[in-house]
Design a protein around this motif. Structure first.
Motif, short mmCIF file in Angstrom:
data_model
loop_
_atom_site.label_atom_id
_atom_site.label_comp_id
_atom_site.label_asym_id
_atom_site.label_seq_id
_atom_site.Cartn_x
_atom_site.Cartn_y
_atom_site.Cartn_z
N MET A 1 0.85 -1.20 0.00
CA MET A 1 0.00 0.00 0.00
C MET A 1 0.88 1.24 0.00
O MET A 1 1.85 1.31 0.75
N VAL A 2 0.51 2.18 -0.82
CA VAL A 2 1.28 3.41 -0.96
C VAL A 2 0.40 4.59 -0.58
O VAL A 2 -0.73 4.72 -1.04
N ILE A 3 0.94 5.43 0.27
CA ILE A 3 0.24 6.66 0.66
C ILE A 3 0.51 7.70 -0.41
O ILE A 3 1.66 7.99 -0.76
N LYS A 4 -0.58 8.27 -0.92
CA LYS A 4 -0.47 9.29 -1.96
C LYS A 4 -0.83 10.65 -1.38
O LYS A 4 -1.89 10.80 -0.78
N VAL A 5 0.04 11.60 -1.58
CA VAL A 5 -0.20 12.96 -1.12
C VAL A 5 -0.27 13.86 -2.36
O VAL A 5 0.73 14.07 -3.07
N GLN A 21 3.87 21.10 3.55
CA GLN A 21 5.15 20.82 4.21
C GLN A 21 4.93 20.10 5.54
O GLN A 21 5.71 19.21 5.91
N ASP A 22 3.84 20.46 6.26
CA ASP A 22 3.55 19.81 7.55
C ASP A 22 3.25 18.33 7.34
O ASP A 22 3.75 17.47 8.08
N LEU A 27 5.19 12.67 7.72
CA LEU A 27 5.31 11.33 7.15
C LEU A 27 6.78 10.89 7.10
O LEU A 27 7.11 9.73 7.36
N GLU A 28 7.66 11.81 6.76
CA GLU A 28 9.09 11.48 6.71
C GLU A 28 9.63 11.21 8.10
O GLU A 28 10.47 10.32 8.29
N ALA A 29 9.13 11.95 9.10
CA ALA A 29 9.59 11.72 10.46
C ALA A 29 9.18 10.35 10.97
O ALA A 29 9.92 9.69 11.72
N ALA A 35 4.07 8.87 -1.72
CA ALA A 35 4.38 9.40 -3.05
C ALA A 35 3.73 10.77 -3.20
O ALA A 35 2.55 10.95 -2.86
N GLN A 36 4.49 11.73 -3.69
CA GLN A 36 3.96 13.08 -3.94
C GLN A 36 3.45 13.14 -5.38
O GLN A 36 4.16 12.82 -6.32
N LEU A 37 2.20 13.58 -5.50
CA LEU A 37 1.59 13.72 -6.82
C LEU A 37 1.23 15.19 -7.02
O LEU A 37 0.35 15.74 -6.36
N ASP A 38 1.93 15.82 -7.95
CA ASP A 38 1.77 17.25 -8.18
C ASP A 38 0.60 17.51 -9.12
O ASP A 38 0.54 16.96 -10.22
#
Length: 214
Positions: A1-5, A21-22, A27-29, A35-38
């Protein structure tokens, strides 16, 4: 499963940039893969995000703003719901993920599970055990008293005698009050007898004086 932002890299809104950014930083912490989707540079991402955000989560103009978070095809929430989950230590639940062992959320879930499965049952058992012990103690106490009376007839006789004495002592005040009029009556009769004796003595002295004069 992949979290999509879904986010907008070219957004001119400072508030949106801060929210993105928050989310990404948190999530990185936690070392959660995402995955970042622009949506600013990719029209497909923009279209997919708008189509899959539930209608009740969309603003009045129908266009949801980034960041929007998904777990694969499952919608997780926007920044506001993410922030609430972060404050409640339920981010993994919010993302549809299993919290790793040792994390605050895992410990919290474990404690909650114990409360539901263990403590309530133990407390119920304790209440039933206490009630049973009280009933047994009362029954044993009554049986013990009966055994003492059967084994020691003198003790039972002494108890009965004490009860009889207590019953006899109750009318004692009445006997004392009834005795008082009798004593007063006897006193009055004694005074009358003395008065009669004094009268007889005076008559005898009068007769003696008359005889001496003759």
């Amino acid at each position: 499963m992949v979290i999509k932002v879904f986010l907008a890299s070219l957004s001119g809104s400072t508030a949106i940039k801060k929210k993105q950014q928050d989310v990404v930083g948190f999530l990185e912490a936690l070392k959660i893969d995402y995955a970042q989707l622009d949506i600013a540079s990719n029209e497909d991402n923009r279209r997919w995000m708008r189509e899959n955000v539930p209608g009740e989560k969309k603003p009045t103009n129908g266009i949801p703003l980034p960041p929007q978070i998904f777990n694969e095809e499952m919608y997780c929430g926007d920044y506001e719901t993410f922030f609430e989950a972060k404050e409640d230590n339920t981010v993994y639940e919010f993302l549809g993920l299993t919290p790793p062992p040792g994390s605050k959320e895992a410990q919290q879930a474990e404690n909650t599970q114990k409360l539901h499965n263990g403590s309530g049952t133990e407390e119920h058992l304790d209440d039933d055990t206490t009630k049973k012990e009280i009933v047994e103690a009362e029954q044993n106490g009554d049986a013990h008293i009966a055994e003492l009376e059967e084994d020691d007839p003198d003790k039972k006789a002494e108890t009965d005698a004490q009860d009889d004495i207590a019953e006899e002592e109750e009318p004692a005040e009445d006997d004392e009050e009834s005795r008082k009029p009798a004593e007063e009556e006897e006193q009055e009769e004694g005074e009358e007898d003395r008065a009669e004796d004094e009268l007889v003595s005076e008559e005898e002295e009068e007769e003696l004086r008359e005889l001496e004069e003759d």
